[in-house]
Design an enzyme around this catalytic site. Sequence first.
Site, PDB file in Angstrom:
ATOM      1  NE  ARG A   1      -3.534  -2.704   0.452  1.00 58.18           N
ATOM      2  CZ  ARG A   1      -4.001  -3.461   1.428  1.00 58.18           C
ATOM      3  NH1 ARG A   1      -3.276  -3.682   2.517  1.00 58.18           N
ATOM      4  NH2 ARG A   1      -5.193  -4.021   1.311  1.00 58.18           N
TER       5      ARG A   1
ATOM      6  CD  GLU B   1     -10.062  -7.860   2.629  1.00 54.70           C
ATOM      7  OE1 GLU B   1     -10.585  -7.306   3.619  1.00 54.70           O
ATOM      8  OE2 GLU B   1      -9.077  -7.375   2.026  1.00 54.70           O
TER       9      GLU B   1
ATOM     10  CG  ASP C   1      -3.676  -1.513  10.525  1.00 51.93           C
ATOM     11  OD1 ASP C   1      -3.367  -2.586  11.066  1.00 51.93           O
ATOM     12  OD2 ASP C   1      -4.704  -1.367   9.837  1.00 51.93           O
TER      13      ASP C   1
ATOM     14  CE1 TYR D   1      -5.154  -8.058  11.421  1.00 52.30           C
ATOM     15  CE2 TYR D   1      -6.235  -6.419  10.035  1.00 52.30           C
ATOM     16  CZ  TYR D   1      -5.783  -7.711  10.232  1.00 52.30           C
ATOM     17  OH  TYR D   1      -5.938  -8.638   9.245  1.00 52.30           O
TER      18      TYR D   1
ATOM     19  CD1 TRP E   1      -7.831 -12.796   7.629  1.00 57.52           C
ATOM     20  CD2 TRP E   1      -8.557 -10.755   8.130  1.00 57.52           C
ATOM     21  NE1 TRP E   1      -8.744 -12.426   6.656  1.00 57.52           N
ATOM     22  CE2 TRP E   1      -9.205 -11.173   6.944  1.00 57.52           C
ATOM     23  CE3 TRP E   1      -8.858  -9.491   8.643  1.00 57.52           C
ATOM     24  CZ2 TRP E   1     -10.125 -10.379   6.270  1.00 57.52           C
ATOM     25  CZ3 TRP E   1      -9.786  -8.697   7.966  1.00 57.52           C
ATOM     26  CH2 TRP E   1     -10.396  -9.143   6.796  1.00 57.52           C
TER      27      TRP E   1
END
Length: 525
Positions: free
Chosen positions: A141, A308, A401, A399, A374
């Site tokens: 990213r 995903e 972030d 997580y 996750w």
Amino acid sequence: MDLVPAPSDTSAAPGTGAFTIGATTTVEAAPGTESTARWLRTVLGAATGFALPPATPGDIRLALDPAAAPEAYRLDADATGIRITGGPAGVFWGAQTLRQLLGPEAYRRAPLAGTKLRAPHLTVTDAPRFGWRGVLLDVARHFLPKDGVLRYVDLLAAHKLNVLHLHLTDDQGWRVEIKSHPRLTEDGAWRARTQFGPHDSPYFDERRHGGYYTQDDLREIVAYAAERHITVVPEIDLPGHNEAAIAAYPELGNTDVVDTSAIGVRTTWGVSENVLAPTDEVLRFYEDVFDEVLELFPGPYIHIGGDECPKTQWRRSPAAQARIAELGLADEDELQSWFIRHFDRYLTERGRKLVGWDEILEGGLAEGATVASWRGYEGGIAAATAGNDVVMCPKQHVYLDYRQAEGEDEPWTLGHAQTLEAVYGFEPVPPELTGEAAGRVIGTQANLWAETMEDIRKIDFQAFPRLVAFAETAWSALPPPAERDFAEFRARLAGHLPRLDALGVEYRPLDGPRPWQQRAGIHRS
């Protein structure tokens, strides 16, 4: 002593006092400990200005103990010197403990006037709880230059973390050089602009963003990590999260339902519907990719993502529907499982192990797969119960972030508040798992997704000090979360922060962000 992670046992050695590193201090490296001795001379030599030459016998003695587990160690410090014994990795972790004992000045790159490094007389015996103590760095990213990756290898090592998971490919960028398919980095490593802020933000940084690691860069990273007993696990995502790859090679996409020639490297966050086509040509393409990846990453694990993956295009695609019928599959979930099983066989035949996110459970789990759970504990519980290995990394707990507290001063992130205390209270093995199934939890991992982490300063802010709490969860044999003494940990953490200061880590202070770390408001358009 403020040791983190907390060791299994610490006891005072007979007598009082401390061993001081001086101009005449020598280092003895028994066979098998040479790389640890080299590392120790490098870091302590920089901090003291002393040569710390090799000698037999030495004041600091490193030796393997054939009876010790690979990552276990024993450190003895007394008036005669310092002895570190243990398994091959354990001796290195013991050297990390010695550096902590010597004080924050041991983390400086040059000696400070009047500073003396002293190790108190004591004995430490220690071994990790889990074999997989990982951290994910999302370099897809936002690209993190090689120096930043090497710096994080050292930060992981300082906290006895032993797996670096590099998320190398995604919709927003492809970061690994593949010589058989050069457009993956020529075109797929660069995007026109970057969304600023959360998924629904209307603001963009209009500068072109990108970068990638050459194969020699990755060989260097892997070798550097190996000297610090850290395994680098690459992630090459499939069949979803491939918009950057399709932008570089449009034939990889579902060309019968989408004009893939018009697809570019994704500039926004979220989940893309542009996924790989279920064709033999796509399988061969990614076998080419993995042929090169396996040469670069010699560790046992290869991560293939598997998360995903919207099925919208496959449902509309006559070619995908024909493939489902040809293979005798029930639906698109089983088609995704077909992708995963193909690469599970491919990796198994080459002596490697497949790791995937917990979506690889959908449509049937590949026999040899390790599941990175996750979305919560549920996927990990199902996989462990089925006899598969599990790495627990639930977003609700690890997580990093996610923002560290509520309040308008916290910078933009994509998730809920994940406090230091909450991270410290994380338990990787849920009570639903017992016996053999509980033993299938081979470890745990903290994830640093980079949508809102545009540079190394922001990564530091998001990672620390929560990564210290996570490292203790991963290493130490802690009591159940309800019985953990967060106040005691926080007191040790206060003693550890000066070490991070000496390393130049821009962590979030315990009482809140510094002025330049606070949310500045949206100012780009």
